[in-house]
Scaffold this motif. Structure first.
Motif, short mmCIF file in Angstrom:
data_model
loop_
_atom_site.label_atom_id
_atom_site.label_comp_id
_atom_site.label_asym_id
_atom_site.label_seq_id
_atom_site.Cartn_x
_atom_site.Cartn_y
_atom_site.Cartn_z
N ALA A 191 0.85 -1.19 0.00
CA ALA A 191 0.00 0.00 0.00
C ALA A 191 0.89 1.24 0.00
N PHE A 192 0.45 2.28 -0.72
CA PHE A 192 1.28 3.47 -0.90
C PHE A 192 0.48 4.73 -0.64
N ARG A 193 1.19 5.78 -0.22
CA ARG A 193 0.53 7.06 0.06
C ARG A 193 -0.01 7.71 -1.21
N SER A 194 0.66 7.49 -2.32
CA SER A 194 0.30 8.17 -3.56
C SER A 194 0.90 7.42 -4.73
N ILE A 195 0.46 7.77 -5.92
CA ILE A 195 1.04 7.20 -7.13
C ILE A 195 2.49 7.67 -7.27
N GLU A 196 2.75 8.89 -6.83
CA GLU A 196 4.13 9.41 -6.90
C GLU A 196 5.06 8.58 -6.01
N GLU A 197 4.59 8.21 -4.81
CA GLU A 197 5.42 7.37 -3.95
C GLU A 197 5.62 5.99 -4.56
N LEU A 198 4.57 5.45 -5.18
CA LEU A 198 4.69 4.16 -5.86
C LEU A 198 5.74 4.24 -6.97
N ARG A 199 5.69 5.28 -7.75
CA ARG A 199 6.66 5.43 -8.83
C ARG A 199 8.08 5.58 -8.28
N GLN A 200 8.21 6.28 -7.16
CA GLN A 200 9.53 6.42 -6.54
C GLN A 200 10.05 5.05 -6.12
N LYS A 201 9.18 4.23 -5.54
CA LYS A 201 9.56 2.88 -5.15
C LYS A 201 10.02 2.07 -6.36
N ALA A 202 9.32 2.27 -7.49
CA ALA A 202 9.62 1.50 -8.70
C ALA A 202 10.81 2.05 -9.47
N GLY A 203 11.24 3.26 -9.12
CA GLY A 203 12.32 3.88 -9.87
C GLY A 203 11.88 4.38 -11.23
N VAL A 204 10.58 4.70 -11.34
CA VAL A 204 10.03 5.22 -12.59
C VAL A 204 9.45 6.61 -12.28
N PRO A 205 10.18 7.68 -12.55
CA PRO A 205 9.71 9.01 -12.16
C PRO A 205 8.39 9.39 -12.81
N THR A 206 7.62 10.20 -12.11
CA THR A 206 6.40 10.74 -12.68
C THR A 206 6.75 11.68 -13.82
N PRO A 207 6.17 11.50 -15.02
CA PRO A 207 6.49 12.39 -16.14
C PRO A 207 6.18 13.84 -15.81
N THR A 208 6.98 14.73 -16.31
CA THR A 208 6.75 16.16 -16.10
C THR A 208 5.48 16.59 -16.84
N PRO A 209 4.52 17.15 -16.14
CA PRO A 209 3.28 17.57 -16.81
C PRO A 209 3.54 18.63 -17.87
N PHE A 210 2.78 18.58 -18.93
CA PHE A 210 2.89 19.56 -20.01
C PHE A 210 2.18 20.84 -19.58
N GLN A 211 2.84 21.95 -19.74
CA GLN A 211 2.25 23.26 -19.42
C GLN A 211 1.98 24.01 -20.72
N PHE A 212 0.72 24.32 -20.98
CA PHE A 212 0.39 25.10 -22.17
C PHE A 212 0.46 26.58 -21.82
N THR A 213 1.37 27.29 -22.44
CA THR A 213 1.61 28.70 -22.11
C THR A 213 1.30 29.64 -23.26
N GLY A 214 0.93 29.09 -24.42
CA GLY A 214 0.68 29.96 -25.56
C GLY A 214 -0.65 30.69 -25.47
N ALA A 215 -0.85 31.60 -26.41
CA ALA A 215 -2.12 32.31 -26.51
C ALA A 215 -3.09 31.46 -27.33
N PHE A 216 -4.31 31.31 -26.86
CA PHE A 216 -5.30 30.54 -27.60
C PHE A 216 -5.70 31.28 -28.88
N THR A 217 -5.85 30.51 -29.95
CA THR A 217 -6.26 31.05 -31.25
C THR A 217 -7.70 30.65 -31.53
N HIS A 218 -8.51 31.63 -31.97
CA HIS A 218 -9.92 31.36 -32.30
C HIS A 218 -10.25 31.95 -33.67
N PRO A 219 -11.02 31.24 -34.50
CA PRO A 219 -11.39 29.84 -34.30
C PRO A 219 -10.15 28.96 -34.42
N GLY A 220 -10.10 27.91 -33.61
CA GLY A 220 -8.88 27.13 -33.57
C GLY A 220 -9.09 25.68 -33.20
#
Length: 572
Positions: A191-220
């Motif tokens: 049992a684990f506190r979180s998925i992040e802790e599980l991944r740490q145990k497995a040695g598989v880091p949580t992927p870096t989330p994608f950050q959308f920083t651009g300006a939205f285009t409409h219609p788009g």
């Protein structure tokens, strides 16, 4: 300096207080110096010399061997080997909501986490997988579900008298049978506190989330302003291929300004066992599909013809549903995203081209899209065939762009690249030749997924993100492979299971499927336009498909926009 009696007494009281607090905690994982809270357990079979698990399956056996729990299955044509913890397990959902097991189970099997309260979410094959070089990790997040129909209380420890993992209906390939691969190892359960802790145990880091920083285009979404202008130009100048596609659109009753809306409905559903507003679920599905396509096609006709009656029809339908629809009910809920995507595209065109549509109505539409679709689609569908994930992604991206929701946009992009399900790009396009996760299922579902991937990529491209080029033009490779095979040619094939290793009965891991081979959907122009006419690449097999298919006509149901020879034509 000598200790005084007062100091000695203080030290004694501190020791007593420490011990009285410590007794409330469970034993510590030897690999972890931090004390654990209630609900913790971790059975590492490489550290155990006493058997604390059994198999309840008749004829199966369990043993500690080579640092693992060895499960030997029983059966003849299908095999089974469950394993169960002796004495059960105490769990605490607040402290340790993630239950995980690392094992090298047979790839095609029905697997589920089961307890005396019932299975997780009352079903099998709903685990999520972290792929490993030796034995994958399968986990269930109790904070997002229930055991049977029992809500799990927060801040409370539950003693489960039955705690087991079922591995049933195992189908072995001819090679596995020849090698007598009837057993599999389990390395640990915990049992684990979180998925992040599980991944740490497995040695598989949580992927870096994608950050959308651009300006939205409409219609788009599927169409920019220049796209809409080009579509009108093709029709006005009666360019033969595009105009042929336009004539098919024009003849479609759902493109008529006099279309009779069947809805709106208070709820959306695809489930024939549901009834909404006195209408059977199957009829609700078909009527909503017609209504939403009518909103989209009338939006296109408004832009092409300038006839305001089309604009009024489109906004009439959008407003009707935006004002009354509150949710999605029934089975296959995520697939309602197919026509949610269509409605968002209609609204995006109308907002950009029809000033008479009030800002308050635009906002109401955005609110409805978020409130109705997001709760159902937000976690995608990692324990289903890949087209489900992809449908969720394209619907959510359309809503994110329409409502300018950066977090939602980032969530979709993160899942596209890193999702632990069949629909993320490297889990769906699985070989250098372009074999797809559902190539061994049937051809219509591969085309459904390919078209949806292209639609997802088209929207992202209009927002400045090139998903088309992901994983060395994976979408193009998928199109070419599928076109090649459906034209009747031979293609390379590798043994493949679905990402979650489930025993779906509609596919075989050992061969490509000929089911509905050669029946092409109207999804080829959109990808061909991008890779060939925008990027200058070659798609010879896709071109052969288009030469037999042009002009593209109506979609299957409301799965896609259809009419690609008009809508995505940059070559004529």
């Amino acid at each position: 300096m000598r200790n005084s009696p007062v100091l000695a007494m203080a030290l004694l009281m501190s020791a007593i207080l420490f011990l009285s607090c410590k007794k409330n905690f469970h034993p510590v994982d030897p690999a972890d110096e931090e004390e654990q809270l209630e609900g913790y357990f971790f059975d590492d079979f490489s550290q155990m010399d006493t058997l604390t698990w059994l198999t309840p399956t008749s004829g199966a056996s369990v043993a500690l061997e080579n640092g693992a729990l060895k499960i030997t299955m029983s059966g003849s044509t299908k095999y089974r080997g469950d394993f169960q913890r002796i004495g059960g397990v105490p769990i605490n959902v607040t402290n340790y909501p993630v239950i995980a097991v690392k094992m090298a189970k047979p790839p095609k099997s029905n697997c589920f986490f089961d307890t005396n309260l019932g299975a997780f979410d009352n079903r099998n094959n709903n685990h999520t997988v972290i792929k490993m070089a030796s034995g994958n990790i399968y986990y269930w997040d109790l904070s997002r579900g229930s055991l049977g129909s029992t809500p799990l209380p927060a801040d409370s420890t539950i003693n489960l008298s039955l705690f087991q993992f079922k591995v049933a209906d195992v189908e072995l390939t001819a090679a596995q049978l020849a090698n007598q691969e009837f057993d599999y190892p389990v390395y640990w359960v915990g049992a684990f506190r979180s998925i992040e802790e599980l991944r740490q145990k497995a040695g598989v880091p949580t992927p870096t989330p994608f950050q959308f920083t651009g300006a939205f285009t409409h219609p788009g979404l599927l169409h920019t302003s220049s796209d809409l202008d080009r579509i009108k130009f093709l029709v006005d100048n009666q360019k033969p291929n595009a105009y042929g596609s336009y004539q098919l659109l024009q003849a479609n009753g759902r493109a008529s300004a006099s279309f009779n809306m069947a809805g709106p409905f208070t709820k959306l559903t695809r489930d024939p066992n549901q009834t909404v507003d006195g209408v059977a679920g199957g009829a609700v599905k078909s009527r909503v599909e017609n209504d939403f396509l009518a909103a989209y096609y009338n939006a296109l006709m408004w832009k092409i013809t300038g006839n305001v009656a089309h604009a009024q029809k489109s906004t009439e339908i959008i407003d009707a549903y935006a004002n009354i629809t509150t949710g999605i009910v029934g089975a296959d809920a995520e697939l309602n995203g197919l026509y949610g995507f269509i409605l968002a595209n209609a609204a995006e065109i109308m907002r950009a081209t029809y000033p008479a549509w009030p800002a308050s109505s635009v906002a109401q539409c955005g609110n409805m899209l978020k409130q109705v679709f997001y709760p159902t689609l937000q976690n995608f569908r990692p324990y289903a065939h890949g087209n489900w994930d992809i449908i969720c992604m394209k619907a959510l991206m359309s809503i994110a762009i329409f409502t300018e929701d950066r977090d939602m946009m980032g969530r979709v992009l993160t899942y596209f690249y890193h999702g632990e399900g069949n629909g993320s790009i490297d889990n769906y396009v699985i070989s250098s030749s372009g074999q797809l996760q559902e190539s061994n299922r049937d051809q219509p579902h591969t085309m459904l997924a390919l078209g949806s991937l292209a639609e997802l990529a088209e929207m992202a491209y209009h927002q400045g993100i090139d998903l088309y080029e992901a994983s060395t033009n994976a979408i193009m490779r998928g199109y070419e492979y599928t076109s090649n095979y459906n034209l009747g040619y031979n293609v390379p094939y590798v043994l493949w299971y679905d990402y979650g290793e489930r025993n779906y009965q509609d596919y075989t891991p050992e061969a490509i499927s000929a089911k509905n081979r050669g029946n092409f959907r109207s999804v080829f122009e959109i990808a061909y336009n991008h890779y060939v006419h925008r990027k200058g690449l070659a798609m010879p097999f896709t071109l052969q498909v288009l030469q037999s298919l042009r002009p593209e006509g109506a979609p299957f149901g409301a799965d896609h926009p259809g009419y690609g020879t008009l809508l995505f034509n940059q070559w004529e």
